[in-house]
Design a protein around this motif. Sequence first.
Motif, PDB file in Angstrom:
ATOM      1  N   TYR A 150      -1.615   1.227   6.005  1.00  0.00           N
ATOM      2  CA  TYR A 150      -1.085   0.682   4.763  1.00  0.00           C
ATOM      3  C   TYR A 150      -1.417   1.536   3.546  1.00  0.00           C
ATOM      4  O   TYR A 150      -1.292   1.085   2.429  1.00  0.00           O
ATOM      5  CB  TYR A 150      -1.604  -0.743   4.564  1.00  0.00           C
ATOM      6  N   THR A 151      -1.804   2.768   3.748  1.00  0.00           N
ATOM      7  CA  THR A 151      -2.130   3.633   2.628  1.00  0.00           C
ATOM      8  C   THR A 151      -0.865   4.105   1.922  1.00  0.00           C
ATOM      9  O   THR A 151       0.247   4.012   2.450  1.00  0.00           O
ATOM     10  CB  THR A 151      -2.915   4.876   3.094  1.00  0.00           C
ATOM     11  N   LYS A 152      -1.060   4.649   0.736  1.00  0.00           N
ATOM     12  CA  LYS A 152       0.060   5.179  -0.033  1.00  0.00           C
ATOM     13  C   LYS A 152       0.743   6.321   0.724  1.00  0.00           C
ATOM     14  O   LYS A 152       1.964   6.439   0.725  1.00  0.00           O
ATOM     15  CB  LYS A 152      -0.434   5.664  -1.394  1.00  0.00           C
ATOM     16  N   ARG A 153      -0.057   7.154   1.393  1.00  0.00           N
ATOM     17  CA  ARG A 153       0.520   8.275   2.155  1.00  0.00           C
ATOM     18  C   ARG A 153       1.404   7.767   3.288  1.00  0.00           C
ATOM     19  O   ARG A 153       2.462   8.333   3.557  1.00  0.00           O
ATOM     20  CB  ARG A 153      -0.584   9.167   2.707  1.00  0.00           C
ATOM     21  N   LYS A 171       3.019   4.896   3.377  1.00  0.00           N
ATOM     22  CA  LYS A 171       4.229   4.346   2.761  1.00  0.00           C
ATOM     23  C   LYS A 171       5.202   5.454   2.364  1.00  0.00           C
ATOM     24  O   LYS A 171       6.413   5.299   2.474  1.00  0.00           O
ATOM     25  CB  LYS A 171       3.867   3.490   1.554  1.00  0.00           C
ATOM     26  N   THR A 172       4.671   6.579   1.908  1.00  0.00           N
ATOM     27  CA  THR A 172       5.512   7.723   1.537  1.00  0.00           C
ATOM     28  C   THR A 172       6.234   8.276   2.758  1.00  0.00           C
ATOM     29  O   THR A 172       7.433   8.557   2.698  1.00  0.00           O
ATOM     30  CB  THR A 172       4.657   8.825   0.870  1.00  0.00           C
TER      31      THR A 172
END
Length: 73
Positions: free
Chosen positions: A6-9, A11-12
């Motif tokens: 669920y990290t920003k990376r 999601k990217t």
Amino acid sequence: MQKTIYTKRHKTIVARLRQARIAAGLKQIDVAKKLRKQQSYISRCESGDHRLDVVELQAFAQLYGKPLSYFVE
């Protein structure tokens, strides 16, 4: 500690996976047929429910005509 899925990376990567498919003019079912997977697998990958390994991501990159670096900076 936050789960890495669920990290920003993550999601990217997931967002770029979907964007690359759309830019290639393909529907999820088209990708599924080309990768010999079920459409639900493609959906899970694009929604972030399935964590991709590098081999799976490479297959998507090749199909979409994108370098692996497009998905992971």
